[in-house]
Design a protein around this motif. Structure first.
Motif, short mmCIF file in Angstrom:
data_model
loop_
_atom_site.label_atom_id
_atom_site.label_comp_id
_atom_site.label_asym_id
_atom_site.label_seq_id
_atom_site.Cartn_x
_atom_site.Cartn_y
_atom_site.Cartn_z
N GLU B 218 0.81 -1.21 0.00
CA GLU B 218 0.00 0.00 0.00
C GLU B 218 0.84 1.26 0.00
O GLU B 218 0.44 2.31 -0.49
N PHE B 254 -6.12 -11.97 2.77
CA PHE B 254 -6.42 -10.62 3.23
C PHE B 254 -5.27 -10.01 4.02
O PHE B 254 -5.39 -8.94 4.57
N ARG C 111 -12.22 -6.85 -3.35
CA ARG C 111 -11.36 -5.87 -2.69
C ARG C 111 -10.72 -4.93 -3.71
O ARG C 111 -10.64 -3.72 -3.49
N GLU C 116 -10.22 0.27 -6.25
CA GLU C 116 -10.24 1.04 -7.48
C GLU C 116 -11.08 2.30 -7.32
O GLU C 116 -10.68 3.38 -7.71
N ALA C 121 -5.50 1.54 -1.18
CA ALA C 121 -5.59 0.15 -0.76
C ALA C 121 -6.52 0.06 0.45
O ALA C 121 -6.60 0.97 1.26
N VAL C 122 -7.24 -1.05 0.55
CA VAL C 122 -8.10 -1.30 1.71
C VAL C 122 -7.29 -2.13 2.69
O VAL C 122 -6.77 -3.18 2.34
N SER C 123 -7.14 -1.63 3.90
CA SER C 123 -6.31 -2.36 4.85
C SER C 123 -7.00 -3.65 5.28
O SER C 123 -8.23 -3.72 5.36
N SER C 124 -6.19 -4.66 5.55
CA SER C 124 -6.74 -5.97 5.94
C SER C 124 -7.54 -5.84 7.22
O SER C 124 -8.51 -6.55 7.45
N VAL C 127 -11.23 -4.97 6.59
CA VAL C 127 -12.00 -6.12 6.14
C VAL C 127 -12.23 -7.09 7.29
O VAL C 127 -13.35 -7.57 7.51
N ALA C 149 -11.97 -12.77 -3.48
CA ALA C 149 -13.21 -12.96 -2.71
C ALA C 149 -14.22 -11.88 -3.08
O ALA C 149 -13.87 -10.74 -3.35
N PHE C 151 -17.31 -9.82 -1.65
CA PHE C 151 -17.93 -9.45 -0.38
C PHE C 151 -19.38 -9.03 -0.55
O PHE C 151 -19.72 -8.35 -1.51
#
Lengths: 202, 264, 202
Positions: B218, B254, C111, C116, C121-124, C127, C149, C151
Motif C-alpha cells: 500500500e 487478506f 477488494r 479502485e 488500498a483497503v487495509s486488511s 475487512v 473474494a 464481499f
C-alpha cells in the motif's frame, strides 16, 4: 424491567465491589441501571448513603473521593491488611513531593514557576513520573513566550490521597506577616547598617 | 574547635587562600557521610534554610555577612568532595554577595522607601519553606496501599458484550457519496497533470524500494494521484514482478502484501 | 496484644475485601493475626461462618472455594456487573465507512474493486473488523485470475439498520448524484484504460 429502590442498593453494592476500589460516579451508576430505571440523582445518593450506613462499624467503608464512590478497608485495619502485601509501599523523593505540592497548591503552574520557588531545576524524570502516575496533567499552555505547559493535578491524584476536592488539602502554613516583617526590616535596617559595617570590617 | 582531627592532612577546601581543615562548626559529621549529607539538600534555598534553622536565626533578620561566609564554606566543600555542583548554588552565592555589598553601602538619606536588600531573599526562603513543609505534610497524608486499602470482591462469571459501533445509515450514504466525489475530483486534476508513465513509475518504485527490505504494498500508492495513478502504479508493479525484478509476499488471505527487491 | 473474637471478624472482613477476590486460606488468616493471637482453626471457621451469614441477601457473598475463602459478587447481579466491562461502542473510521458503503451499495464486490473506486488500498484490518462484526461476509470468488473474494453484506447488517432487504437502502436525492458520478466514473474508466495503454507503449 423496572427495579425497586431496595434492589438498587444491592446492585450498587455488587457493582462497587466488582469495581474493586475504582471509584464510580453517581451518574455512571445511574447509567448502569439503564434507561428503563430512571432514578433522580438525589434518590441514588440517598441509596448510597444508606449503603454506607449499613457498613458502619464493619471492616470496610463506602467512601466518596474525587472520581466517585468506592469501598475501602476501614482505616484502623490497615496494620492487618498491610501484611497482605509483601511489597513495601512506594516512597517518593523530596524533590518529587515538593514538585507535587507546588502543583497541587499553585495550579495551574509552569515548570519555570516551580523552579523559581524551589531554587533548583525540576528534572524531566520527575515530571514524567508524575504524568505517568496520572497525578498531574498538562491543562494548557501559558500565553507567554515559549508557551510553557501549565500543570494541574488530576482526580486520580485526589483519589490516591483520599480527597474529594483540592480544597480538602491542608491549608498552607501562613507566611509570617510580610507587612509586619517589612516594618521590622525597616527598623532594623538602620541599626543593621551600622552593625553590618562593624561585622564587615571585623 | 572541631571534632574532626585537625592534623589530618585532608584539607576540605581553600577559602581566601587559607586551607580549611575543619568543617563548619555545626557540621558534626564523619567525612565519609559528608557526601550523603550534602546530597540531601534540595538546592541552595534548602541549604540556606538548614543553616538558618541550625543556628536558631530569625529568617526575617539574617546576618548576611555570616551566612554568606558559611554558605561559601559549604559550597567549597561540595566542590571538594566532587559533588556535582548545580549552577543554582553558584547563582545563590552571587546573590548573597550582592546583598552583602548593598548592605555595606550607606543608605541615601533621601531614599527612605528603599527596601532592605535582603527582602527578596527572605521572601524566597519563606516561600520555599512553606512548600517544603507542604511536601512533608502531603507525604504524611493517608494514601492508597500504604495507609488506605481498597476493597473489592470477585466478579461473577459474565459474558462481556462487545457492542457494535454506532453507525447511522445516512453516514453510509454520505460515505459513498464522498468516495465518488473524491474520485471524480482527482480525475479532473488528472487532466492538468502530465500523463503518468508506467515506465517512469517502474523506475521510481525501484529507486524508492530499499534493498533487502520488505515494504507494504500500500505504501507504493498515493491517493492524491487518483484512480489513474493507482492503476499506473499497479501496472508498474505487475510489470516488475513479471520481469522478476521484485517479489511479492502475502502471508495469509487478506493479509498485508509486501514487496521486496530481488537481490543480485 | 490479644484481640477479641468480634474484632477478628472485622479484620477478616477487611483483609478478605482487600484481597479483592483472591481466596485466602484459614491457616493464612490465622498466621496474619500473629503469634500473640492464637485461635483454634475451629474458632476461626466459626468466625468466617458468622461473617458469611452477615452477608446473606446482600450484593456480595463470602464463599469457600478450593483455595480458600473469598468475597464474590452475588451471581444474580451478573447482568449489572457485566455492564462495568462493556466497551464503549467504537466509532468507525472514514476508511471503514467508505468500504462498508461500497460493499453495501455495490455488492458483490471484490477488494480490488473497492480499492479502485476509493483510490487507495483497503487495509486488511478493515475487512477483518467488518467480518468480525458479522456485517460482511465472503459470498464466493470472482472467476478471474487470482479468484478474489466477493464481499456481500449480511443479515446482521440489515438487522442493525432495520432493513428488510438491501433494496431498502436509502435512495436519497444524493443517490441520484451518486449515479451520475458513477456513470462518469464508468466513462472515465474506459478513457483511462486507453490513456494507460498509450503510456505503456510510450
Amino acid at each position: 424491567m423496572a427495579i425497586e429502590a431496595y434492589k438498587v442498593k444491592r446492585i450498587f453494592e455488587g457493582v462497587l465491589m466488582a469495581a474493586a476500589g475504582k471509584p464510580l460516579t453517581v451518574s455512571y451508576l445511574a447509567q448502569l441501571l439503564g434507561k428503563e430505571n430512571e432514578f433522580e440523582n438525589k434518590a441514588l445518593k440517598e441509596i448510597l448513603k444508606e449503603l454506607s450506613e449499613d457498613y458502619r462499624g464493619r471492616g470496610i467503608t463506602l467512601e466518596e473521593v474525587a472520581s466517585g464512590y468506592r469501598f475501602q478497608v476501614s482505616v484502623d485495619l490497615s496494620p492487618w491488611v498491610g501484611k497482605l502485601w509483601e511489597e513495601k509501599p512506594a516512597r517518593y523523593s523530596r524533590a518529587m513531593m515538593e514538585t507535587l505540592a507546588l502543583i497541587a497548591y499553585r495550579q495551574p503552574i509552569t515548570r519555570a514557576e516551580i523552579e523559581e520557588v524551589r531554587g533548583v531545576a525540576v528534572s524531566s524524570n520527575i515530571v514524567r513520573t508524575l504524568i505517568d502516575h496520572e497525578w498531574i496533567k498538562i491543562a494548557g499552555h501559558k500565553d507567554v513566550p515559549g508557551r510553557p505547559a501549565l500543570f494541574v493535578t488530576t482526580n486520580k491524584f485526589l483519589d490516591y490521597f483520599n480527597l474529594k476536592s483540592i480544597k480538602e488539602l491542608p491549608t498552607l502554613k501562613e507566611l509570617a506577616d510580610l507587612d509586619k516583617a517589612a516594618v521590622q526590616l525597616e527598623l532594623s535596617l538602620n541599626e543593621n547598617a551600622e552593625t553590618n559595617n562593624q561585622t564587615e570590617s571585623g | 574547635m572541631s571534632e574532626i582531627d585537625n592534623n589530618n592532612t585532608n584539607n576540605y577546601a581553600t577559602i581566601k587562600g587559607e586551607p580549611v581543615t575543619a568543617l563548619p562548626k555545626d557540621l558534626y559529621i564523619p567525612p565519609e557521610a559528608l557526601k550523603v549529607f550534602l546530597e540531601a539538600f534540595e538546592g541552595p534555598l534548602d541549604l540556606l534554610l538548614y543553616m538558618i534553622k541550625k543556628q536558631n536565626l530569625d529568617v526575617l533578620d539574617i546576618p548576611i555577612a555570616e551566612i554568606t561566609k558559611q554558605y561559601m564554606e559549604y559550597v567549597e566543600i561540595m566542590k571538594d568532595v566532587h559533588l556535582e555542583l548545580a549552577a543554582e548554588y553558584m547563582v545563590m552565592a552571587v546573590m548573597l554577595a550582592e546583598i552583602k555589598s548593598r548592605m555595606l553601602l550607606p543608605k541615601p538619606v533621601a531614599d527612605e522607601s528603599e527596601d532592605d536588600p535582603r527582602a527578596e531573599l527572605v521572601r524566597r526562603l519563606q516561600e520555599y519553606e512553606r512548600f517544603k513543609q507542604a511536601a512533608e505534610d502531603l507525604d504524611k497524608m493517608p494514601r492508597i496501599n500504604r495507609d488506605i486499602f481498597l476493597a473489592g470482591a470477585e466478579m461473577p462469571d459474565i459474558e462481556i458484550k462487545k457492542p457494535l459501533p454506532e453507525v447511522d445509515i445516512q453516514d453510509l450514504c454520505f460515505a459513498l457519496k464522498d468516495i465518488l466525489q473524491r474520485a471524480e475530483m482527482y480525475e479532473h486534476h488528472q487532466i492538468e497533470r502530465e500523463i503518468l508513465s508506467t515506465r517512469a513509475r517502474m523506475v521510481q518504485i525501484l529507486v524508492d524500494l530499499p534493498a533487502d527490505k520488505f515494504v507494504n504494498f500500500e505504501a507504493l500508492f498515493t491517493l492524491e494521484e487518483g484512480r489513474a495513478g493507482v492503476i499506473v502504479t499497479f501496472t508498474a508493479v505487475l510489470e516488475l514482478i513479471r520481469q522478476t525484478v521484485i517479489e511479492m509476499v502475502q502471508a495469509e488471505a487478506f493479509g498485508q502484501i509486501h514487496i521486496k527487491k530481488i537481490g543480485e
